[in-house]
Design a protein around this motif. Sequence first.
Motif, PDB file in Angstrom:
ATOM      1  N   CYS A  36       0.835  -1.208   0.000  1.00 25.83           N
ATOM      2  CA  CYS A  36       0.000   0.000   0.000  1.00 25.83           C
ATOM      3  C   CYS A  36       0.867   1.254   0.000  1.00 25.83           C
ATOM      4  O   CYS A  36       0.574   2.234  -0.702  1.00 25.83           O
ATOM      5  CB  CYS A  36      -0.923   0.001   1.219  1.00 25.83           C
ATOM      6  SG  CYS A  36      -2.182  -1.293   1.185  1.00 25.83           S
ATOM      7  N   ALA A  37       1.958   1.217   0.773  1.00 27.07           N
ATOM      8  CA  ALA A  37       2.865   2.370   0.826  1.00 27.07           C
ATOM      9  C   ALA A  37       3.545   2.588  -0.526  1.00 27.07           C
ATOM     10  O   ALA A  37       3.745   3.735  -0.957  1.00 27.07           O
ATOM     11  CB  ALA A  37       3.907   2.150   1.920  1.00 27.07           C
ATOM     12  N   GLU A  38       3.871   1.501  -1.202  1.00 26.73           N
ATOM     13  CA  GLU A  38       4.478   1.608  -2.534  1.00 26.73           C
ATOM     14  C   GLU A  38       3.519   2.306  -3.495  1.00 26.73           C
ATOM     15  O   GLU A  38       3.924   3.165  -4.294  1.00 26.73           O
ATOM     16  CB  GLU A  38       4.824   0.200  -3.050  1.00 26.73           C
ATOM     17  CG  GLU A  38       5.513   0.201  -4.398  1.00 26.73           C
ATOM     18  CD  GLU A  38       5.649  -1.198  -5.002  1.00 26.73           C
ATOM     19  OE1 GLU A  38       5.833  -1.300  -6.238  1.00 26.73           O
ATOM     20  OE2 GLU A  38       5.560  -2.196  -4.252  1.00 26.73           O
ATOM     21  N   GLU A  40       1.072   4.355  -2.621  1.00 25.59           N
ATOM     22  CA  GLU A  40       0.914   5.747  -2.166  1.00 25.59           C
ATOM     23  C   GLU A  40       2.063   6.607  -2.678  1.00 25.59           C
ATOM     24  O   GLU A  40       1.867   7.740  -3.113  1.00 25.59           O
ATOM     25  CB  GLU A  40       0.897   5.783  -0.627  1.00 25.59           C
ATOM     26  CG  GLU A  40      -0.415   5.342  -0.001  1.00 25.59           C
ATOM     27  CD  GLU A  40      -1.350   6.509   0.233  1.00 25.59           C
ATOM     28  OE1 GLU A  40      -1.091   7.606  -0.294  1.00 25.59           O
ATOM     29  OE2 GLU A  40      -2.358   6.305   0.929  1.00 25.59           O
ATOM     30  N   GLU A  41       3.265   6.050  -2.633  1.00 21.90           N
ATOM     31  CA  GLU A  41       4.459   6.826  -2.951  1.00 21.90           C
ATOM     32  C   GLU A  41       4.564   7.137  -4.439  1.00 21.90           C
ATOM     33  O   GLU A  41       4.884   8.259  -4.838  1.00 21.90           O
ATOM     34  CB  GLU A  41       5.698   6.046  -2.495  1.00 21.90           C
ATOM     35  CG  GLU A  41       6.986   6.829  -2.648  1.00 21.90           C
ATOM     36  CD  GLU A  41       8.183   6.061  -2.115  1.00 21.90           C
ATOM     37  OE1 GLU A  41       9.301   6.353  -2.561  1.00 21.90           O
ATOM     38  OE2 GLU A  41       7.993   5.149  -1.275  1.00 21.90           O
ATOM     39  N   ASP A  42       4.294   6.150  -5.282  1.00 24.17           N
ATOM     40  CA  ASP A  42       4.370   6.364  -6.734  1.00 24.17           C
ATOM     41  C   ASP A  42       3.323   5.483  -7.405  1.00 24.17           C
ATOM     42  O   ASP A  42       3.579   4.351  -7.794  1.00 24.17           O
ATOM     43  CB  ASP A  42       5.767   6.031  -7.252  1.00 24.17           C
ATOM     44  CG  ASP A  42       5.965   6.498  -8.701  1.00 24.17           C
ATOM     45  OD1 ASP A  42       4.954   6.665  -9.418  1.00 24.17           O
ATOM     46  OD2 ASP A  42       7.127   6.691  -9.116  1.00 24.17           O
ATOM     47  N   TYR A  43       2.151   6.069  -7.521  1.00 23.41           N
ATOM     48  CA  TYR A  43       0.973   5.323  -7.973  1.00 23.41           C
ATOM     49  C   TYR A  43       1.167   4.737  -9.369  1.00 23.41           C
ATOM     50  O   TYR A  43       0.872   3.572  -9.621  1.00 23.41           O
ATOM     51  CB  TYR A  43      -0.213   6.285  -7.942  1.00 23.41           C
ATOM     52  CG  TYR A  43      -1.546   5.690  -8.288  1.00 23.41           C
ATOM     53  CD1 TYR A  43      -2.104   4.700  -7.491  1.00 23.41           C
ATOM     54  CD2 TYR A  43      -2.257   6.147  -9.393  1.00 23.41           C
ATOM     55  CE1 TYR A  43      -3.342   4.170  -7.790  1.00 23.41           C
ATOM     56  CE2 TYR A  43      -3.497   5.620  -9.700  1.00 23.41           C
ATOM     57  CZ  TYR A  43      -4.035   4.634  -8.891  1.00 23.41           C
ATOM     58  OH  TYR A  43      -5.254   4.099  -9.189  1.00 23.41           O
ATOM     59  N   SER A  45       3.986   4.186 -11.103  1.00 23.68           N
ATOM     60  CA  SER A  45       5.034   3.158 -11.151  1.00 23.68           C
ATOM     61  C   SER A  45       4.555   1.850 -10.551  1.00 23.68           C
ATOM     62  O   SER A  45       4.931   0.760 -11.017  1.00 23.68           O
ATOM     63  CB  SER A  45       6.281   3.639 -10.401  1.00 23.68           C
ATOM     64  OG  SER A  45       6.865   4.734 -11.070  1.00 23.68           O
ATOM     65  N   PHE A  46       3.733   1.953  -9.510  1.00 24.96           N
ATOM     66  CA  PHE A  46       3.179   0.758  -8.867  1.00 24.96           C
ATOM     67  C   PHE A  46       2.399  -0.082  -9.879  1.00 24.96           C
ATOM     68  O   PHE A  46       2.626  -1.280 -10.017  1.00 24.96           O
ATOM     69  CB  PHE A  46       2.262   1.184  -7.707  1.00 24.96           C
ATOM     70  CG  PHE A  46       1.538   0.051  -7.041  1.00 24.96           C
ATOM     71  CD1 PHE A  46       2.129  -0.671  -6.022  1.00 24.96           C
ATOM     72  CD2 PHE A  46       0.244  -0.300  -7.435  1.00 24.96           C
ATOM     73  CE1 PHE A  46       1.465  -1.721  -5.398  1.00 24.96           C
ATOM     74  CE2 PHE A  46      -0.428  -1.347  -6.824  1.00 24.96           C
ATOM     75  CZ  PHE A  46       0.179  -2.058  -5.802  1.00 24.96           C
TER      76      PHE A  46
END
Length: 655
Positions: A36-38, A40-43, A45-46
């Motif tokens: 989830c944090a990944e 949040e940080e770069d939607y 790229s996720f």
Amino acid sequence: MPTIESILNETRVFSPAKEFSTKANIPSFEAYQALCAEAEEDYLSFWAKRAQEQIAWHKPFTQVLNDQMAPFFQWFGDGELNVSYNCLDRHLETQADKVAIIFESDDGEITHSTYRDLHQRVCKLANALRSNNINKGDRVIIYMPMRIEAVVAMQACARIGAIHSVVFGGFSAKSLHERIQDAGAVAVITADEQVRGGKRNPLKSIVDEALNKVDAISVRLVVIYQRTGAAIRFDPVRDVWWHELTENASLQCEPEWVGAEHPLFTLYTSGSTGKPKGVQHSSAGYLLGTKQSMQWIFDYKPTDVFWCTADVGWITGHSYVAYGPLAMGATQVIFEGIPTYPNAGRFWDIIQKHKVTTFYTAPTAIRSLIKLGADLPEQYELSSLRLLGSVGEPINPEAWMWFYEKVGRSRCPIVDTWWQTETGSHMIAPAPGAIALKPGSCTFPLPGIFAAIVDEAGHDVENGKGGFLVIKKPFPSQIRALWGDPERFKETYFPEDMGGKYYLAGDSAYRDMEGYFWIMGRTDDVLNVSGHRLGTMEIESVLVAHPSVAEAAVVGKPHEIKGEAVIAFVVLKGQYPHAEEITQITHTLREWVAKEIGPIAKPDEIRFGENLPKTRSGKIMRRLLRSLAKGEEITQDVSTLENPAILEQLKYPAQ
């Protein structure tokens, strides 16, 4: 702004077993939080990373999300792929002889199809359609029994870039005609008959009736699978037998490489008006959603035997029968019949026989099975099961507990999944190795899904308060459009009074103090009783928790003092009550609700029936119940109901 009140108080919690978590694809709550944090940080790229990992691209994408025409979002727009290739061809080098589908017919006959078999059957039909000038972008209606051939038809359309629209085999000629006409279909794939529960349903004659209506119809080809050999009317200009059409077709068919946003299918779903909505899904984004959720939520393992009981006529049968399991290279069970034929143990027999590991079904089916034999699962060997799933509507806590204890033997996690035809794949559901379960809660959003609860103006509401369920950011598997109706799409899902920027699910929900999501029902199933806005699902859950109640559905009707009165339709576990018993049972249930929730939620009226009005897929038709509660005449088409006669029984309060 008013919020919707939560009245359900559920305190039981079931943490993941260590032996399950250690092998799980998401093995801990910390691992879930990291994903989830990944996001949040770069939607972007996720999701780009997942699309690169999960999809075999013919031409890689360079643009992740195009939101210039929001809410008509485009994902991976310059990439090219073929969905059928992703479901079949990519497995041929590594597991061509792995069983893709274990098929069990209504009468118990069993067929095994490997990935090689399935690939050849799909290629033959795809070539046959091409030879009849069915090409990329053409719309094909599929009106089939729940058999391997239905999946073959869907995959064959995907292979040549034709846009399929599956119509559930229980729909009437009128419903079929509307969908053919709205889609502008050029072909129909059907069968002579359908067999369910030992009964035959004449599909071809329904197709004939639909095509004979006075409006101009675009259909020029009808492909007929011979299921029973029944006599049918045959038009030599338009009609062709499946086996004759494919007899000399090649076993190889070059896939049509399409853009990521090429429509894979449209699926018609009911709307607040009588006109059905043609929900349009893309190729790449939809495939990514179904495949990723197979890994995260169903915790897919190569040794699994996966069984989703849904018909392909519904979105669940698209995502978790026709596409998701095949994209993963899974072995799955497909069943033609119904859970009660030839007896109420049919589901448990299938699980035992085929050593099913993952069992995904609807709360309505679960409650029906409880009524038919709450102790029946104990008579079967169900030790192969490792994961259970629930889909279609909120599952009430008591049905959840029965499913967990009697079917899963208190060792299988239950993934209670919230999603919709429009979302294409799971949105809120527990990663079973990571998240502690609460009976009746769908728990937390999947990584990369930004779900929230807002008020009527689109402002977030605090935990413990109910409101409207929205998704704040676009996601790959979401609906792209309503076929031929862009304005209705925007008004329905991105309304201006909420700023036009959030996807509005049409469901009410709340988050408890620990952040768990609880679905309270459709927003049109919210009752305003004396100024209190109550979700019908919570009253239903309390009624079903009473030991004498098998099923319940709650609706509202206008009340001159309270605004709305609470009307409950109830099916008891025992026999239909005698007249002299009605008063006592009604009193008992009203006091039960008052004790469990509060006097405000007591049903003003309880009507008893031997069943509830359901579609053949098991969905309760609450719109019909609202009409019955108000004393209105039923003017809607009821041919999709499994049991239309039940409407008469529920028309008036029992005396």
